[in-house]
Design an enzyme around this catalytic site. Structure first.
Site, PDB file in Angstrom:
ATOM      1  N   LEU A  29       3.783   2.898  -5.547  1.00  0.00           N
ATOM      2  CA  LEU A  29       3.102   3.688  -6.583  1.00  0.00           C
ATOM      3  C   LEU A  29       1.673   3.188  -6.791  1.00  0.00           C
ATOM      4  CD1 LEU A  29       3.222   5.644  -9.123  1.00  0.00           C
ATOM      5  CD2 LEU A  29       4.115   3.684 -10.387  1.00  0.00           C
ATOM      6  N   SER A  43       2.409  -7.205 -15.760  1.00  0.00           N
ATOM      7  CA  SER A  43       3.126  -6.103 -16.413  1.00  0.00           C
ATOM      8  C   SER A  43       3.128  -6.354 -17.915  1.00  0.00           C
ATOM      9  CB  SER A  43       4.564  -6.089 -15.906  1.00  0.00           C
ATOM     10  OG  SER A  43       5.374  -5.307 -16.745  1.00  0.00           O
ATOM     11  N   SER A  44       3.255  -5.283 -18.692  1.00  0.00           N
ATOM     12  CA  SER A  44       3.304  -5.470 -20.154  1.00  0.00           C
ATOM     13  C   SER A  44       4.594  -6.170 -20.592  1.00  0.00           C
ATOM     14  CB  SER A  44       3.158  -4.128 -20.871  1.00  0.00           C
ATOM     15  OG  SER A  44       4.154  -3.229 -20.441  1.00  0.00           O
ATOM     16  N   CYS A  45       5.584  -6.279 -19.700  1.00  0.00           N
ATOM     17  CA  CYS A  45       6.834  -6.944 -20.096  1.00  0.00           C
ATOM     18  C   CYS A  45       6.700  -8.466 -20.106  1.00  0.00           C
ATOM     19  CB  CYS A  45       8.003  -6.505 -19.222  1.00  0.00           C
ATOM     20  SG  CYS A  45       7.919  -7.120 -17.560  1.00  0.00           S
ATOM     21  N   LYS A  48       6.274 -12.699 -13.091  1.00  0.00           N
ATOM     22  CA  LYS A  48       4.890 -12.260 -13.311  1.00  0.00           C
ATOM     23  C   LYS A  48       4.084 -13.314 -14.086  1.00  0.00           C
ATOM     24  CE  LYS A  48       4.796  -8.273 -11.219  1.00  0.00           C
ATOM     25  NZ  LYS A  48       3.896  -8.051 -10.092  1.00  0.00           N
ATOM     26  N   TRP A  59      18.959   8.116 -21.653  1.00  0.00           N
ATOM     27  CA  TRP A  59      19.552   6.818 -22.007  1.00  0.00           C
ATOM     28  C   TRP A  59      19.021   6.286 -23.339  1.00  0.00           C
ATOM     29  CZ3 TRP A  59      18.590   3.768 -16.774  1.00  0.00           C
ATOM     30  CH2 TRP A  59      19.302   4.407 -15.751  1.00  0.00           C
ATOM     31  N   HIS A  82       0.791  -1.236   0.000  1.00  0.00           N
ATOM     32  CA  HIS A  82       0.000   0.000   0.000  1.00  0.00           C
ATOM     33  C   HIS A  82       0.821   1.283   0.000  1.00  0.00           C
ATOM     34  CE1 HIS A  82       0.989  -0.295   4.244  1.00  0.00           C
ATOM     35  NE2 HIS A  82       0.620   0.961   4.379  1.00  0.00           N
ATOM     36  N   ARG A  83       2.136   1.166   0.189  1.00  0.00           N
ATOM     37  CA  ARG A  83       2.939   2.392   0.192  1.00  0.00           C
ATOM     38  C   ARG A  83       3.580   2.675  -1.168  1.00  0.00           C
ATOM     39  NH1 ARG A  83       5.736   2.247   6.159  1.00  0.00           N
ATOM     40  NH2 ARG A  83       3.934   3.137   7.221  1.00  0.00           N
ATOM     41  N   TYR A  90      11.963 -10.514 -14.160  1.00  0.00           N
ATOM     42  CA  TYR A  90      10.701  -9.938 -13.662  1.00  0.00           C
ATOM     43  C   TYR A  90       9.518 -10.527 -14.441  1.00  0.00           C
ATOM     44  CZ  TYR A  90       7.414  -6.163 -12.443  1.00  0.00           C
ATOM     45  OH  TYR A  90       6.341  -5.426 -11.987  1.00  0.00           O
ATOM     46  N   ASP A 104      18.291   0.048 -24.749  1.00  0.00           N
ATOM     47  CA  ASP A 104      16.977   0.537 -25.207  1.00  0.00           C
ATOM     48  C   ASP A 104      15.843  -0.323 -24.664  1.00  0.00           C
ATOM     49  OD1 ASP A 104      17.188   2.831 -26.696  1.00  0.00           O
ATOM     50  OD2 ASP A 104      17.499   1.793 -28.608  1.00  0.00           O
ATOM     51  N   THR A 125       0.276  -1.411 -18.422  1.00  0.00           N
ATOM     52  CA  THR A 125       1.385  -0.889 -19.204  1.00  0.00           C
ATOM     53  C   THR A 125       2.326  -0.108 -18.267  1.00  0.00           C
ATOM     54  OG1 THR A 125       1.856   0.281 -21.252  1.00  0.00           O
ATOM     55  CG2 THR A 125       0.217   1.294 -19.787  1.00  0.00           C
ATOM     56  N   ASN A 126       3.317   0.616 -18.814  1.00  0.00           N
ATOM     57  CA  ASN A 126       4.235   1.399 -17.960  1.00  0.00           C
ATOM     58  C   ASN A 126       3.442   2.456 -17.189  1.00  0.00           C
ATOM     59  OD1 ASN A 126       6.033  -0.023 -19.658  1.00  0.00           O
ATOM     60  ND2 ASN A 126       7.573   1.581 -19.471  1.00  0.00           N
ATOM     61  N   HIS A 144      12.042   4.105 -13.266  1.00  0.00           N
ATOM     62  CA  HIS A 144      11.625   4.024 -14.663  1.00  0.00           C
ATOM     63  C   HIS A 144      11.926   5.355 -15.352  1.00  0.00           C
ATOM     64  CE1 HIS A 144       9.153   0.668 -13.037  1.00  0.00           C
ATOM     65  NE2 HIS A 144       9.474   0.132 -14.202  1.00  0.00           N
TER      66      HIS A 144
HETATM   67  O1  GFB Z   1      11.155   2.886 -18.020  1.00  0.00           O
HETATM   68  P1  GFB Z   1      12.329   2.027 -18.331  1.00  0.00           P
HETATM   69  O2  GFB Z   1      13.414   2.007 -17.312  1.00  0.00           O
HETATM   70  O3  GFB Z   1      11.900   0.537 -18.560  1.00  0.00           O
HETATM   71  O4  GFB Z   1      12.992   2.535 -19.710  1.00  0.00           O
HETATM   72  P2  GFB Z   1      11.280  -0.391 -19.741  1.00  0.00           P
HETATM   73  C1  GFB Z   1      12.253   2.797 -20.864  1.00  0.00           C
HETATM   74  C2  GFB Z   1      13.173   3.394 -21.934  1.00  0.00           C
HETATM   75  O5  GFB Z   1      13.572   4.700 -21.525  1.00  0.00           O
HETATM   76  C3  GFB Z   1      14.455   2.600 -22.196  1.00  0.00           C
HETATM   77  C4  GFB Z   1      14.976   4.838 -21.702  1.00  0.00           C
HETATM   78  O6  GFB Z   1      14.722   2.599 -23.574  1.00  0.00           O
HETATM   79  C5  GFB Z   1      15.506   3.422 -21.450  1.00  0.00           C
HETATM   80  O7  GFB Z   1      16.810   3.270 -21.961  1.00  0.00           O
HETATM   81  N1  GFB Z   1      15.509   5.869 -20.801  1.00  0.00           N
HETATM   82  C6  GFB Z   1      16.007   7.075 -21.200  1.00  0.00           C
HETATM   83  C7  GFB Z   1      15.617   5.815 -19.464  1.00  0.00           C
HETATM   84  N2  GFB Z   1      16.483   7.755 -20.155  1.00  0.00           N
HETATM   85  C8  GFB Z   1      16.246   7.005 -19.054  1.00  0.00           C
HETATM   86  C9  GFB Z   1      16.519   7.210 -17.672  1.00  0.00           C
HETATM   87  O8  GFB Z   1      17.078   8.222 -17.227  1.00  0.00           O
HETATM   88  N3  GFB Z   1      16.091   6.206 -16.828  1.00  0.00           N
HETATM   89  C10 GFB Z   1      15.469   5.079 -17.279  1.00  0.00           C
HETATM   90  N4  GFB Z   1      15.070   4.165 -16.386  1.00  0.00           N
HETATM   91  N5  GFB Z   1      15.242   4.852 -18.589  1.00  0.00           N
HETATM   92  C11 GFB Z   1      10.606  -1.768 -17.681  1.00  0.00           C
HETATM   93  C12 GFB Z   1      10.972  -3.128 -17.168  1.00  0.00           C
HETATM   94  O9  GFB Z   1      11.110  -1.732 -18.954  1.00  0.00           O
HETATM   95  O10 GFB Z   1       9.218  -1.568 -17.769  1.00  0.00           O
HETATM   96  C13 GFB Z   1      10.190  -3.538 -16.001  1.00  0.00           C
HETATM   97  O11 GFB Z   1      12.353  -3.166 -16.922  1.00  0.00           O
HETATM   98  C14 GFB Z   1       8.706  -3.198 -16.109  1.00  0.00           C
HETATM   99  O12 GFB Z   1      10.350  -4.904 -15.831  1.00  0.00           O
HETATM  100  C15 GFB Z   1       8.477  -1.810 -16.626  1.00  0.00           C
HETATM  101  O13 GFB Z   1       8.077  -4.101 -16.936  1.00  0.00           O
HETATM  102  C16 GFB Z   1       7.017  -1.504 -16.895  1.00  0.00           C
HETATM  103  O14 GFB Z   1       9.976   0.124 -20.213  1.00  0.00           O
HETATM  104  O15 GFB Z   1      12.290  -0.640 -20.811  1.00  0.00           O
END
Ligand code: GFB
Length: 316
Positions: free
Chosen positions: A20, A113-115, A146, A208, A17-18, A142, A275, A170-171, A185
């Site tokens: 997101l 999760s969508s992953c 799931k 990134w 509950h704490r 992960y 990516d 989704t995200n 994220h």
């Molecule tokens: O949100 P994110 O970390 O996870 O990254 P995923 C999404 C995209 O954003 C990737 C880019 O292509 C990253 O390289 N990105 C750009 C960044 N700048 C940044 C930054 O400063 N920080 C981060 N974190 N990313 C996750 C899964 O995948 O999605 C989890 O790893 C989960 O398991 C989640 O399912 C919903 O969308 O790639």
């Protein structure tokens, strides 16, 4: 009073509950009149401990369980800590799902999760894409956890007729997100980077990857509403996607965040960072046919999250 039956609100256990998702669920449940909530902080109950979870469930006997507790993180955390992402999540979900069955829970909502879908799934991704191809390596641990959670809920449904349902968000983003740059994220990371660059007058922020990959973002308040809607209107063990139906490239996201924050510097791309999946847009037609749709636009949701972030960082 005779002849006047007032329904007590159902007793709901919100696991996590704490976080997101869990904090948004609590808010939404309260708003909709579910005031009989059971919650435990991690310091009070470690969901990875089977005996503790059994004792807690036997004592509290919730009627509904919303399982939002999980070890989560962005692409780097997932890639760096596959053991925790696999083991913590398996333990948490195995314990909570099994104890829910054994303590007679009426309805359980498991959040995936969508992953869970293959790296190169057709877009938008229908629920039927599950287990039709190889996963994205950065979050395979992960995703496997799931997928196992989904299969366990389906097994309880098949073997015992349990109403254990699974939603695939989704995200997500919103208040109470993780803003730590190493483990967050993309959306909270870029919000923080843009804010700090604006405050310090920095001429660029580092983003990134290539910026070309695409993601779909749903505000967590929309997710919470969808979760409650599913608990009240959906009984099938078949998984159901929860998204907004639109995606955006990481470059476009970075530009939108800078615009909302009011940062006018440059974007510098760090190609040494992965990516991940090229595209992850969910097919939400099943949820739409059930009668639910999201309400918060991405720009509104980012502005709302930024307000929350500023309030947290304000002194006093
Ligand atoms: O949100 P994110 O970390 O996870 O990254 P995923 C999404 C995209 O954003 C990737 C880019 O292509 C990253 O390289 N990105 C750009 C960044 N700048 C940044 C930054 O400063 N920080 C981060 N974190 N990313 C996750 C899964 O995948 O999605 C989890 O790893 C989960 O398991 C989640 O399912 C919903 O969308 O790639």
């Amino acid at each position: 009073m005779r002849g006047c039956v007032i329904d007590e609100p159902k007793k709901v256990f919100v696991a996590g509950h704490r976080g997101l998702v869990g904090s948004a669920l609590v808010h939404k449940l309260n708003e909709k009149g579910f005031t009989n909530l059971v919650m435990r902080a991690r310091s009070e109950l470690d969901l990875r401990d089977a005996a503790d979870v059994d004792a807690f469930m036997a004592e509290e006997r919730p009627e509904i369980v919303m399982l939002a507790a999980a070890t989560v993180g962005g692409i780097k955390a997932n890639n760096d800590f596959p053991v925790e992402f696999l083991l913590d999540n398996l333990q948490i979900q195995n314990n909570v799902i099994r104890a829910s069955h054994e303590s007679g829970v009426d309805k359980l909502l498991f959040l995936g999760s969508s992953c869970i879908y293959p790296k190169f799934a057709t877009q938008p991704i229908p629920e039927s894409a599950l287990l039709t191809g190889a996963l994205e390596p950065t979050n395979e641990a992960y995703a496997i956890a799931k997928i196992t959670g989904i299969k366990l809920c389906q097994a309880y449904a098949r073997q015992y007729g349990a109403k254990f349902i699974s939603a695939m968000p989704t995200n997500l983003y919103g208040p109470n997100d993780n803003f730590d740059l190493a483990s967050s994220h993309v959306l909270p990371a870029l919000l923080r980077k843009a804010h700090e660059a604006k405050c310090s007058g920095a001429e660029k922020i580092i983003v990134w990857g290539s910026g070309r990959v695409r993601r779909e973002f749903l505000h967590v308040d929309d997710l919470a509403e969808a979760c409650l809607y599913l608990v009240q209107n959906y009984d099938s063990p078949e998984i159901i996607n929860v998204g907004c139906g639109e995606d955006i490239s990481i470059r476009e996201l970075a530009e939108l965040i800078c615009d909302v924050v009011g940062y006018h510097g440059k974007l510098a791309w760090d190609a040494t960072k992965p990516d991940g999946t090229p595209r992850k847009l969910l097919d939400i037609s099943k949820l739409q046919q059930l009668g639910w749709k999201p309400r918060i636009s991405l720009r509104q949701g980012i502005a709302h999250t930024y307000e929350w972030f500023l309030a947290q960082s304000a002194p006093g």
